[in-house]
Design a protein around this motif. Structure first.
Motif, PDB file in Angstrom:
ATOM      1  N   SER A  21       0.867  -1.183  -0.025  1.00 48.85           N
ATOM      2  CA  SER A  21      -0.093  -0.029  -0.073  1.00 48.85           C
ATOM      3  C   SER A  21       0.889   1.277   0.163  1.00 48.85           C
ATOM      4  CB  SER A  21      -0.889   0.146   1.087  1.00 48.85           C
ATOM      5  OG  SER A  21      -0.199   0.100   2.413  1.00 48.85           O
ATOM      6  N   TYR A  22       2.131   1.228   0.831  1.00 49.19           N
ATOM      7  CA  TYR A  22       2.778   2.440   0.763  1.00 49.19           C
ATOM      8  C   TYR A  22       3.427   2.532  -0.609  1.00 49.19           C
ATOM      9  CZ  TYR A  22       6.274   5.690   3.031  1.00 49.19           C
ATOM     10  OH  TYR A  22       6.607   6.769   3.277  1.00 49.19           O
ATOM     11  N   LEU A  23       3.864   1.278  -1.290  1.00 51.59           N
ATOM     12  CA  LEU A  23       4.393   1.503  -2.696  1.00 51.59           C
ATOM     13  C   LEU A  23       3.260   2.210  -3.673  1.00 51.59           C
ATOM     14  CD1 LEU A  23       6.735   0.886  -4.765  1.00 51.59           C
ATOM     15  CD2 LEU A  23       5.540  -1.318  -4.985  1.00 51.59           C
ATOM     16  N   PHE A  24       2.057   1.716  -3.405  1.00 54.09           N
ATOM     17  CA  PHE A  24       0.939   2.557  -4.271  1.00 54.09           C
ATOM     18  C   PHE A  24       0.671   3.945  -4.133  1.00 54.09           C
ATOM     19  CE2 PHE A  24      -0.147  -1.943  -5.268  1.00 54.09           C
ATOM     20  CZ  PHE A  24       0.256  -1.988  -6.679  1.00 54.09           C
ATOM     21  N   THR A  25       0.761   4.219  -2.838  1.00 50.26           N
ATOM     22  CA  THR A  25       0.331   5.705  -2.471  1.00 50.26           C
ATOM     23  C   THR A  25       1.631   6.639  -2.575  1.00 50.26           C
ATOM     24  OG1 THR A  25       0.738   5.241  -0.051  1.00 50.26           O
ATOM     25  CG2 THR A  25      -1.347   4.832  -1.027  1.00 50.26           C
ATOM     26  N   ASN A  26       2.663   6.238  -2.181  1.00 52.22           N
ATOM     27  CA  ASN A  26       3.844   7.268  -1.978  1.00 52.22           C
ATOM     28  C   ASN A  26       5.301   6.450  -2.481  1.00 52.22           C
ATOM     29  OD1 ASN A  26       5.433   9.254  -1.704  1.00 52.22           O
ATOM     30  ND2 ASN A  26       5.320   9.267   0.597  1.00 52.22           N
ATOM     31  N   PRO A  27       5.434   6.145  -3.672  1.00 49.31           N
ATOM     32  CA  PRO A  27       6.555   5.269  -4.009  1.00 49.31           C
ATOM     33  C   PRO A  27       7.826   6.194  -3.683  1.00 49.31           C
ATOM     34  CG  PRO A  27       5.141   5.968  -6.045  1.00 49.31           C
ATOM     35  CD  PRO A  27       4.448   6.318  -4.868  1.00 49.31           C
ATOM     36  N   ALA A  28       7.827   7.396  -4.222  1.00 43.19           N
ATOM     37  CA  ALA A  28       9.102   8.086  -4.075  1.00 43.19           C
ATOM     38  C   ALA A  28       9.686   8.093  -2.355  1.00 43.19           C
ATOM     39  CB  ALA A  28       8.874   9.539  -4.241  1.00 43.19           C
ATOM     40  N   GLY A  29       8.571   8.104  -1.392  1.00 40.54           N
ATOM     41  CA  GLY A  29       8.814   7.962  -0.002  1.00 40.54           C
ATOM     42  C   GLY A  29       9.449   6.634   0.194  1.00 40.54           C
ATOM     43  N   LEU A  30       8.926   5.748  -0.373  1.00 41.75           N
ATOM     44  CA  LEU A  30       9.245   4.477  -0.051  1.00 41.75           C
ATOM     45  C   LEU A  30      10.727   4.141  -0.466  1.00 41.75           C
ATOM     46  CD1 LEU A  30       8.803   1.423   1.024  1.00 41.75           C
ATOM     47  CD2 LEU A  30       8.253   0.790  -1.310  1.00 41.75           C
ATOM     48  N   PHE A  31      11.115   4.681  -1.571  1.00 39.37           N
ATOM     49  CA  PHE A  31      12.314   4.646  -2.051  1.00 39.37           C
ATOM     50  C   PHE A  31      13.426   5.397  -1.202  1.00 39.37           C
ATOM     51  CE2 PHE A  31      10.294   3.088  -5.985  1.00 39.37           C
ATOM     52  CZ  PHE A  31      10.736   1.655  -5.947  1.00 39.37           C
ATOM     53  N   ARG A  32      13.113   6.584  -0.948  1.00 34.95           N
ATOM     54  CA  ARG A  32      13.681   7.393  -0.050  1.00 34.95           C
ATOM     55  C   ARG A  32      14.074   6.869   1.351  1.00 34.95           C
ATOM     56  NH1 ARG A  32      11.200  12.642   0.411  1.00 34.95           N
ATOM     57  NH2 ARG A  32       9.824  11.626   2.218  1.00 34.95           N
ATOM     58  N   GLN A  33      12.935   6.288   1.982  1.00 36.83           N
ATOM     59  CA  GLN A  33      13.151   5.681   3.217  1.00 36.83           C
ATOM     60  C   GLN A  33      14.267   4.422   2.964  1.00 36.83           C
ATOM     61  OE1 GLN A  33       9.191   4.514   5.017  1.00 36.83           O
ATOM     62  NE2 GLN A  33      10.014   4.346   6.998  1.00 36.83           N
ATOM     63  N   LEU A  34      14.117   3.537   2.187  1.00 35.52           N
ATOM     64  CA  LEU A  34      14.868   2.332   1.822  1.00 35.52           C
ATOM     65  C   LEU A  34      16.414   2.854   1.608  1.00 35.52           C
ATOM     66  CD1 LEU A  34      12.777   0.072  -0.187  1.00 35.52           C
ATOM     67  CD2 LEU A  34      13.353  -0.296   2.052  1.00 35.52           C
TER      68      LEU A  34
END
Length: 117
Positions: A21-34
Protein backbone atom coordinates in the motif's frame (compact mmCIF):
# COMPACT_ATOMS: atom_id res chain seq x y z
CA UNK A 1 5.04 -24.19 18.03
CA UNK A 2 2.07 -24.11 15.65
CA UNK A 3 0.75 -20.88 17.25
CA UNK A 4 4.14 -19.24 16.86
CA UNK A 5 4.17 -20.06 13.13
CA UNK A 6 0.73 -18.47 12.72
CA UNK A 7 1.82 -15.32 14.55
CA UNK A 8 4.99 -14.94 12.48
CA UNK A 9 3.03 -15.58 9.28
CA UNK A 10 0.45 -12.95 10.25
CA UNK A 11 3.15 -10.36 10.96
CA UNK A 12 4.83 -11.14 7.64
CA UNK A 13 1.51 -10.82 5.80
CA UNK A 14 0.77 -7.45 7.43
CA UNK A 15 4.26 -6.22 6.50
CA UNK A 16 3.77 -7.21 2.85
CA UNK A 17 0.35 -5.51 2.73
CA UNK A 18 1.74 -2.38 4.36
CA UNK A 19 4.70 -2.15 1.98
CA UNK A 20 2.42 -2.75 -1.01
CA UNK A 21 0.00 0.00 0.00
CA UNK A 22 2.90 2.36 0.74
CA UNK A 23 4.36 1.57 -2.70
CA UNK A 24 1.09 2.51 -4.43
CA UNK A 25 0.38 5.65 -2.38
CA UNK A 26 3.89 7.13 -2.06
CA UNK A 27 6.57 5.27 -4.11
CA UNK A 28 9.15 8.09 -3.88
CA UNK A 29 8.83 8.16 -0.09
CA UNK A 30 9.29 4.38 0.07
CA UNK A 31 12.46 4.48 -2.01
CA UNK A 32 13.80 7.43 -0.01
CA UNK A 33 13.13 5.56 3.23
CA UNK A 34 14.83 2.41 1.90
CA UNK A 35 17.82 4.52 0.81
CA UNK A 36 18.10 6.08 4.29
CA UNK A 37 17.92 2.63 5.89
CA UNK A 38 20.67 1.34 3.57
CA UNK A 39 22.93 4.30 4.43
CA UNK A 40 22.30 3.82 8.16
CA UNK A 41 23.15 0.10 7.95
CA UNK A 42 26.33 0.90 5.98
CA UNK A 43 27.45 3.43 8.63
CA UNK A 44 26.77 0.98 11.46
CA UNK A 45 28.74 -1.76 9.66
CA UNK A 46 31.63 0.64 9.05
CA UNK A 47 31.76 1.60 12.73
CA UNK A 48 31.56 -2.07 13.72
CA UNK A 49 34.50 -2.97 11.47
CA UNK A 50 36.59 -0.11 12.82
CA UNK A 51 35.92 -1.21 16.39
CA UNK A 52 36.45 -4.90 15.65
CA UNK A 53 39.86 -4.18 14.05
CA UNK A 54 41.08 -2.99 17.42
CA UNK A 55 40.14 -6.26 19.08
CA UNK A 56 42.54 -9.23 18.90
CA UNK A 57 42.44 -10.88 15.54
CA UNK A 58 40.67 -14.17 14.94
CA UNK A 59 44.03 -15.85 14.33
CA UNK A 60 45.32 -14.80 17.75
CA UNK A 61 42.10 -15.90 19.47
CA UNK A 62 42.25 -19.28 17.70
CA UNK A 63 45.91 -19.68 18.68
CA UNK A 64 45.05 -18.92 22.31
CA UNK A 65 42.14 -21.37 22.30
CA UNK A 66 44.34 -24.08 20.79
CA UNK A 67 47.04 -23.48 23.40
CA UNK A 68 44.44 -23.67 26.17
CA UNK A 69 43.10 -26.99 24.84
CA UNK A 70 46.60 -28.45 24.58
CA UNK A 71 47.33 -27.29 28.10
CA UNK A 72 44.20 -28.99 29.46
CA UNK A 73 45.02 -32.22 27.64
CA UNK A 74 48.57 -32.15 28.96
CA UNK A 75 47.29 -31.61 32.51
CA UNK A 76 44.87 -34.54 32.18
CA UNK A 77 47.62 -36.83 30.88
CA UNK A 78 49.94 -35.88 33.71
CA UNK A 79 47.20 -36.47 36.25
CA UNK A 80 46.41 -39.91 34.86
CA UNK A 81 50.12 -40.79 34.71
CA UNK A 82 50.62 -39.66 38.29
CA UNK A 83 47.68 -41.80 39.45
CA UNK A 84 49.10 -44.81 37.62
CA UNK A 85 52.56 -44.28 39.14
CA UNK A 86 51.31 -43.38 42.62
CA UNK A 87 51.14 -46.99 43.71
CA UNK A 88 54.82 -47.47 42.77
CA UNK A 89 56.13 -44.71 45.00
CA UNK A 90 54.49 -42.66 47.69
CA UNK A 91 56.38 -39.41 47.18
CA UNK A 92 57.60 -37.83 43.94
CA UNK A 93 61.36 -37.26 43.68
CA UNK A 94 60.96 -33.60 42.80
CA UNK A 95 58.02 -31.24 42.63
CA UNK A 96 56.97 -30.26 39.12
CA UNK A 97 55.68 -26.87 38.15
CA UNK A 98 51.93 -26.59 37.76
CA UNK A 99 52.27 -23.93 35.06
CA UNK A 100 51.44 -25.35 31.63
CA UNK A 101 52.36 -22.63 29.18
CA UNK A 102 52.43 -22.61 25.40
CA UNK A 103 54.05 -19.91 23.30
CA UNK A 104 51.60 -18.02 21.09
CA UNK A 105 52.80 -16.26 17.97
CA UNK A 106 53.26 -12.57 18.61
CA UNK A 107 55.81 -9.81 18.86
CA UNK A 108 58.77 -11.79 20.15
CA UNK A 109 61.40 -9.31 18.99
CA UNK A 110 59.89 -6.38 20.88
CA UNK A 111 62.36 -4.99 23.43
CA UNK A 112 61.21 -4.78 27.01
CA UNK A 113 61.13 -1.39 28.67
CA UNK A 114 62.78 -2.04 32.03
CA UNK A 115 64.78 0.09 34.37
CA UNK A 116 68.29 -1.23 35.02
CA UNK A 117 69.38 -1.16 38.64
Amino acid sequence: MNVRNWIIGGIFLLAVVGLGSYLFTNPAGLFRQLFIIAITVAIVLLIFRLVSNRLPSRRERNAFAKAARQSKLRAKRRKSQMKAKSHLRNRPLRRRSTAHLTVIEGKKSKKKDRAIF
